[in-house]
Write an enzyme that holds these catalytic residues in place. Structure first.
Site, PDB file in Angstrom:
ATOM      1  N   ASP A 226     -13.514  -4.973   9.721  1.00 48.09           N
ATOM      2  CA  ASP A 226     -13.515  -3.629   8.818  1.00 48.09           C
ATOM      3  C   ASP A 226     -12.857  -3.998   7.449  1.00 48.09           C
ATOM      4  O   ASP A 226     -11.984  -4.944   7.416  1.00 48.09           O
ATOM      5  CB  ASP A 226     -12.437  -2.687   9.463  1.00 48.09           C
ATOM      6  CG  ASP A 226     -13.217  -2.034  10.715  1.00 48.09           C
ATOM      7  OD1 ASP A 226     -14.488  -2.183  11.087  1.00 48.09           O
ATOM      8  OD2 ASP A 226     -12.749  -1.377  11.497  1.00 48.09           O
ATOM      9  N   ASP A 228     -10.821  -2.446   5.467  1.00 43.75           N
ATOM     10  CA  ASP A 228      -9.333  -1.879   5.106  1.00 43.75           C
ATOM     11  C   ASP A 228      -8.394  -2.706   5.888  1.00 43.75           C
ATOM     12  O   ASP A 228      -7.196  -2.232   6.007  1.00 43.75           O
ATOM     13  CB  ASP A 228      -9.446  -0.586   5.512  1.00 43.75           C
ATOM     14  CG  ASP A 228      -9.980  -0.100   6.846  1.00 43.75           C
ATOM     15  OD1 ASP A 228     -10.132  -0.978   7.591  1.00 43.75           O
ATOM     16  OD2 ASP A 228      -9.703   1.126   7.320  1.00 43.75           O
ATOM     17  N   TRP A 288     -17.197   7.864  13.843  1.00 40.20           N
ATOM     18  CA  TRP A 288     -16.429   6.868  14.053  1.00 40.20           C
ATOM     19  C   TRP A 288     -15.927   6.774  15.776  1.00 40.20           C
ATOM     20  O   TRP A 288     -15.959   7.598  16.305  1.00 40.20           O
ATOM     21  CB  TRP A 288     -14.957   7.248  13.535  1.00 40.20           C
ATOM     22  CG  TRP A 288     -13.784   6.611  13.753  1.00 40.20           C
ATOM     23  CD1 TRP A 288     -13.456   5.463  13.065  1.00 40.20           C
ATOM     24  CD2 TRP A 288     -12.837   6.740  14.715  1.00 40.20           C
ATOM     25  NE1 TRP A 288     -12.326   4.828  13.756  1.00 40.20           N
ATOM     26  CE2 TRP A 288     -11.950   5.569  14.741  1.00 40.20           C
ATOM     27  CE3 TRP A 288     -12.798   7.603  15.684  1.00 40.20           C
ATOM     28  CZ2 TRP A 288     -10.771   5.496  15.375  1.00 40.20           C
ATOM     29  CZ3 TRP A 288     -11.427   7.519  16.320  1.00 40.20           C
ATOM     30  CH2 TRP A 288     -10.535   6.418  16.141  1.00 40.20           C
ATOM     31  N   GLU A 291     -17.906   2.500  19.705  1.00 45.45           N
ATOM     32  CA  GLU A 291     -18.734   1.307  19.863  1.00 45.45           C
ATOM     33  C   GLU A 291     -17.980  -0.074  20.245  1.00 45.45           C
ATOM     34  O   GLU A 291     -18.484  -0.997  20.883  1.00 45.45           O
ATOM     35  CB  GLU A 291     -19.398   0.892  18.359  1.00 45.45           C
ATOM     36  CG  GLU A 291     -18.709   0.389  17.264  1.00 45.45           C
ATOM     37  CD  GLU A 291     -17.750   1.246  16.888  1.00 45.45           C
ATOM     38  OE1 GLU A 291     -16.745   0.786  16.318  1.00 45.45           O
ATOM     39  OE2 GLU A 291     -17.976   2.527  16.913  1.00 45.45           O
ATOM     40  N   ASP A 292     -16.677   0.169  19.818  1.00 43.43           N
ATOM     41  CA  ASP A 292     -15.510  -1.071  20.305  1.00 43.43           C
ATOM     42  C   ASP A 292     -15.456  -1.154  21.643  1.00 43.43           C
ATOM     43  O   ASP A 292     -15.510  -2.216  22.372  1.00 43.43           O
ATOM     44  CB  ASP A 292     -14.589  -1.073  19.511  1.00 43.43           C
ATOM     45  CG  ASP A 292     -13.755   0.187  19.512  1.00 43.43           C
ATOM     46  OD1 ASP A 292     -14.564   0.982  19.967  1.00 43.43           O
ATOM     47  OD2 ASP A 292     -12.839   0.368  19.000  1.00 43.43           O
ATOM     48  N   MET A 318      -3.286  -1.964   7.228  1.00 50.74           N
ATOM     49  CA  MET A 318      -4.422  -1.306   7.004  1.00 50.74           C
ATOM     50  C   MET A 318      -4.359  -0.624   5.428  1.00 50.74           C
ATOM     51  O   MET A 318      -3.182   0.109   5.391  1.00 50.74           O
ATOM     52  CB  MET A 318      -4.687  -0.076   8.050  1.00 50.74           C
ATOM     53  CG  MET A 318      -5.886   0.919   7.715  1.00 50.74           C
ATOM     54  SD  MET A 318      -6.072   1.884   9.083  1.00 50.74           S
ATOM     55  CE  MET A 318      -6.812   0.697  10.149  1.00 50.74           C
ATOM     56  N   HIS A 321      -5.994   5.420   3.826  1.00 50.40           N
ATOM     57  CA  HIS A 321      -7.387   6.123   3.079  1.00 50.40           C
ATOM     58  C   HIS A 321      -7.361   7.367   3.942  1.00 50.40           C
ATOM     59  O   HIS A 321      -7.036   7.475   5.077  1.00 50.40           O
ATOM     60  CB  HIS A 321      -8.540   5.257   3.019  1.00 50.40           C
ATOM     61  CG  HIS A 321      -9.028   4.790   4.356  1.00 50.40           C
ATOM     62  ND1 HIS A 321      -9.929   5.704   5.034  1.00 50.40           N
ATOM     63  CD2 HIS A 321      -8.596   3.602   5.189  1.00 50.40           C
ATOM     64  CE1 HIS A 321      -9.926   4.679   6.382  1.00 50.40           C
ATOM     65  NE2 HIS A 321      -9.472   3.524   6.092  1.00 50.40           N
ATOM     66  N   ARG A 323     -10.201  10.071   5.840  1.00 50.87           N
ATOM     67  CA  ARG A 323     -11.464   9.745   6.707  1.00 50.87           C
ATOM     68  C   ARG A 323     -12.621  10.034   6.036  1.00 50.87           C
ATOM     69  O   ARG A 323     -12.776  10.972   4.986  1.00 50.87           O
ATOM     70  CB  ARG A 323     -11.519  10.839   7.921  1.00 50.87           C
ATOM     71  CG  ARG A 323     -12.508  11.082   8.716  1.00 50.87           C
ATOM     72  CD  ARG A 323     -12.773   9.638   9.385  1.00 50.87           C
ATOM     73  NE  ARG A 323     -11.796   9.431  10.416  1.00 50.87           N
ATOM     74  CZ  ARG A 323     -11.470   8.506  11.260  1.00 50.87           C
ATOM     75  NH1 ARG A 323     -12.017   7.468  10.812  1.00 50.87           N
ATOM     76  NH2 ARG A 323     -10.470   8.185  11.903  1.00 50.87           N
TER      77      ARG A 323
END
Length: 346
Positions: A226, A228, A288, A291-292, A318, A321, A323
């Site tokens: 990712d 971030d 979001w 999938e992981d 991280m 930020h 969403r």
């Protein structure tokens, strides 16, 4: 009696002075003949060299060679070289037609010596792409880098799913390029951007990145990150392992702890063989999450185990930020993951 003694003393003094003069004369003659013989020998070599050069000019194949005087030293003259008796050097040197073959590079060390350990990561200073380029002159176009002094053990493609995160990307490149170079990794960075404003699909972008990276080079390791997430320790080595690797195991977002045992999100890595064994990533997860967990199930159901670094090394910061719009949490993410795991068992 007194006059007789005085006369003998004067006689002795005169004989001593005469002997000293004679000794001085002999020394001067020896030095004179020595210097004269050296100069005569040097001038004879000079004349021979000059005659040899003339003979070589007059006809090829005569067996004579050019001679020159090396006057390249500061303030050098021919006279100074004659005075010091420097040897004359042939001007024609034998040409070496064989090009030396480059020495093979040694393999890069498993534990690179240039690592610094814990890093200070902050996002308060302004970051620009110009600064990133200036800081990394050895990184070539496309985010490619190869260690110049050793042979890398892995060829790594780093794949980042992306949309509307330009500011985050600048920080990521600012921190990751120096880390990866210190780790002696042959790598390329691929930013896989999803156009439009449809719901985000992270796993599908990772599949696209895998496919596109292999069009560029024969990568044997793939790291999915990712944009971030920044590692806080450069000893967290970005290459592949015997088992699928989960790098981001201690994020500040979760209090530097693993949120649950089956968590495989953030930053992960698989070799090409491991990626093909799980048939890539699922394409069905829009929005979001989910999938992981599906990827973790694919790994375990194919007889592999997830490897992780030490919790003190696998720390990440991280970039804060809001969403992302059109990347809201997938309400079906948990049920879908469980269903797909059950189907895989069947």
């Amino acid at each position: 009696m007194t006059r007789l003694m005085l006369g003998r003393t004067l006689e002795r003094i005169c004989k001593g002075v005469l002997l000293l003069c004679l000794l001085h004369f002999l020394i001067m003659m020896i030095l004179y003949f020595d210097v004269y013989s050296q100069r005569f020998d040097l001038f004879s070599r000079f004349n021979n060299g000059r005659n040899g050069s003339r003979s070589n000019v007059s006809g090829a194949g005569s067996g004579h060679h050019y001679y020159y005087y090396n006057l390249s030293r500061p303030n050098a003259t021919l006279a100074s070289y004659l005075a010091t008796g420097e040897q004359l050097v042939p001007s024609v040197q034998p040409e070496n037609t064989q090009t030396p073959s480059p020495k093979p590079l040694p393999p890069c060390p498993e534990s690179p010596p240039g690592l610094v350990g814990r890093l200070l990561i902050e996002f308060s200073s302004q970051m620009t792409m110009e600064r990133v380029q200036k800081e990394n002159p050895n990184v070539t176009e496309g985010g490619r880098y190869t260690p110049p002094d050793c042979r890398p053990r892995w060829k790594v493609a780093i794949i980042i799913p992306f949309r509307h995160r330009e500011n985050h990307l600048k920080y990521w490149l600012h921190y990751l390029h120096p880390i990866l170079r210190r780790q002696k990794i042959d790598y390329g960075i691929y930013i896989i951007n999803q156009l439009g404003e449809d719901t985000f699909n992270r796993a599908k972008l990772l599949n696209v990145g895998y496919t596109e990276a292999l069009k560029d080079a024969e990568y044997d390791c793939f790291i999915f990150s990712d944009v971030d997430l920044i590692p806080m320790d450069d000893r967290n080595l970005y290459h592949c392992y015997d088992q699928p690797r989960h790098f981001a195991i201690a994020m500040d977002k979760f209090g530097f702890r693993l949120p649950y045992a089956g968590y495989f999100g953030g930053v992960s890595g698989l070799s090409k063989k491991q990626f093909l064994k799980i048939n890539g990533f699922p394409n069905e997860y829009w929005g979001w999450g989910g999938e992981d967990d599906d990827i973790y199930n694919r790994i375990t159901l194919n007889g592999m185990k997830v490897s992780r670094p030490d919790v003190r090394i696998g720390r990440y910061r991280m970039i804060k930020h809001e969403r992302d719009k059109h990347n809201e949490p997938n309400p079906q993410r948990i049920r879908t993951a469980r269903q797909k795991a059950a189907w895989s068992k069947l």
